[in-house]
Design an enzyme around this catalytic site. Sequence first.
Site: not given
Lengths: 558, 255
Positions: A241, A272, A238, A226, A228, A337, A113, A372
């Site tokens: 990721e 991100r 979504l 955040q 995304h 997000h 990730f 995050r």
Amino acid sequence: MITHDVIMIGGGLSGLRCAIELHEKGVDVAIISKVPPIRSHSGAAQGGINASLGSNDSWESHAFDTVKGSDYLADQDTVEILCKEAPDRVLEMEHWGTNFSRKDDGTIAQRPFGGAGFPRTCYAGDRTGHNLLHTLHERILRAGIKVYREWLVTKVVIEDDRCLGFVAMNMLNSKLEVFKTKATVLATGGYGRIYAKSTNAIINKGFGISLAYRAGVPLQDMEFVQFHPTTLWGTNILITEGARGEGGYLYNKDHERFMKGYAASSMELAPRDIVARSIQQEIDEGRGFPGGYVHLDITHLGKDLIEERLAGIRQICIDFIGIDPVEEPIPVQPGQHYSMGGITSNKDGATPAKGLYAVGECACISVHGANRLGGNSLLDTVVFGRRAGVHAADYIASLEEATDAPLTKALDSERTAISQMMGKDGESYSSISQELKQTMQENVGVFREHDKLEQAVRDIKDLEERAKSLKVRTEAKEFNLELLNAIELKGMLDLAHVIALGALVREESRGAHYRTDFLERDDKNWLKHTLAYPAPEGPRLEYKDVSITIFQPQRRIY
Amino acid sequence: MIKLKIRRQDGEKVWYDLFEVEDKQGMNLLEALFFVQEKLDGSLTFRYSCRGAVCGSCGMLINRVPRLACKVQVSELRKEPTNEGNSEVMIANKKTETDNNEILIEPLPNLNVIRDLVVDMNPFYNLLESVRPWLEMKNDIPEKENIIDQEMQVKLEQYTNCILCAICHGSCPVAARDRKYYGPAALAKAWRFDLDPRENESNRKERLEIVNSESGVWGCDTVYKCVAVCPKKVAPTLGINELRNRINTNKKKEE
């Protein structure tokens, strides 16, 4: 008056995990939630949950990635807890029945990730949140824990710095009721729906966060929102990721893998904030496709791998935009997000008000800082959900009986407030809410600057003024959506005000908060948390230090 | 323009309202319902949460087919007849030759209506609970994870994918005539735990006894309607057949 020792407000992952812990400690615990727990937004999480299970991995490495990803705003003492407890919590979920994807040898599979130095994200296909949520829900059924389904909590009651319970409305008949508790846990999730483009469920309006704020509990680091990088163009659903983790590429309209110009060594697997800004810049500078998107291409991964690990997003693309990602690239754009900020709470989920806890996305335990990392939010819910349960059980053990008077008084004032909202003439929630979403999207987005932020604060103040004459025309008692929306709107305005003001005042760029008029991170002046308190004229801001224990701040390069 | 013909209910009173909604490219039916709720009639009520076909809130009867409102495009519904006047719950719709600008929307069958499109889900959840839908840990819990091979993981996945939307329940002819029947979702869940290699033997046995009844696997008509309508491709009937086999095999072993 309904009485339980502890009640969770919210039935997502953090609330359920906390309830299980309390139940196992023999506490009389209940859950109250505006949707049945299995319909919580936790179920939409796709990608995975981080834990240093690999033999070459370590909690220190996980902690370093988390702190660096956070742009050094995360509190390192809490990050340490998050990363140390991660393997135990993930294995526990496996023991309780989560159907994790597996490696050839039958152990839990892990994928790479963004921002992580090791493939440490455990996953269940691209339905990790769904699997975890159902596992915890099954444990709740097994324990026989009482769930008040489809209730909206309208007021948290704090008297002399101690939380006594709350007032809630039964959505079935619009009746208000008092709930008396020794401890209350807010686990109500994020506020994505104050933005026009968000990956969040429609129910995610941050009302739980505003409940704490209105009761006088400070909100922390709310300007860190955040975005995304890859949400489906059109609906902003979504696109995990994991799609990039499995090897997906990002292309602009000239078919360039543009990430090489922004994060040469990490490319699509940069954190991100960086990927979201890169995509937005491509779009803003005319290298996106008409309508404002870029391509996320996974066609080269092949049908088998896509079916095995990304089946859910394949189905989403087919259902919601008519594209099969086995054959065509996916049109994506950044969208709101996750909220790094939230209700101030400590390593045990305890807020500054005694007996009030906050866990999960609605809380700011400060493990995510300014940005995050993917795979850390699901982890956050189970680690701190459990810890809040442990602490709350301990806290209530030696508590003296509280008086009922403040609770009955709160019930009366809520009754009056709601009856005053009913009527024919006045503002409707839908126009105010749409204008709020628009100004947040345009002025408090991926790129920020002074004039736009000031515009947002002005707009929000105007909307707050208009909301004073909000009226609900529908008189029906059963599932009165108009009334529910109107109640929640005032909380949305509160949060928007705190976010926009915090962003206006913070004159630096750090993580997801990116100021085009202050391009650099400024540790000298701004290595500190924002605290927002409610005041008659709007939020009052204070600041507090960041806990730095192991990792000294350094420049973030990927 | 698209017309939504929506079944309304308040108390015992039932009526149909016709709303005209601006039809936009890419619009799904849930968005059309929000248009009505926000702009035309604030009293219209329905359930929703994720709008991305993962939470299962917005299950309803659309042109007499039980579906998730968020997962169906208005442009696709234009190619279908409304099937108005048909009392049968269908599992798939035909295509029409001409563009149909009316959509018939009704609440999910086999559960009582609370108001408009909102049904009482409590009986559904109660039926689910009666099959003990949870994993009992074995006595010897491994220090690390249980080892599960990929083939088994995939088998389980088909059933762990269930979102408990009750769309299968709304299509089930047995659930329509027998309110005690556990229904496809609960029985699929029973199979999911029976199948799981981590499950404790005594819990597995207890659950199997529960579903070994007319309210359980023997009540099923095996007409596969639930399989046809499931938005997540869970196949309850296949699970029910597996449970029947398991019960029969156990019986033979005992004999």
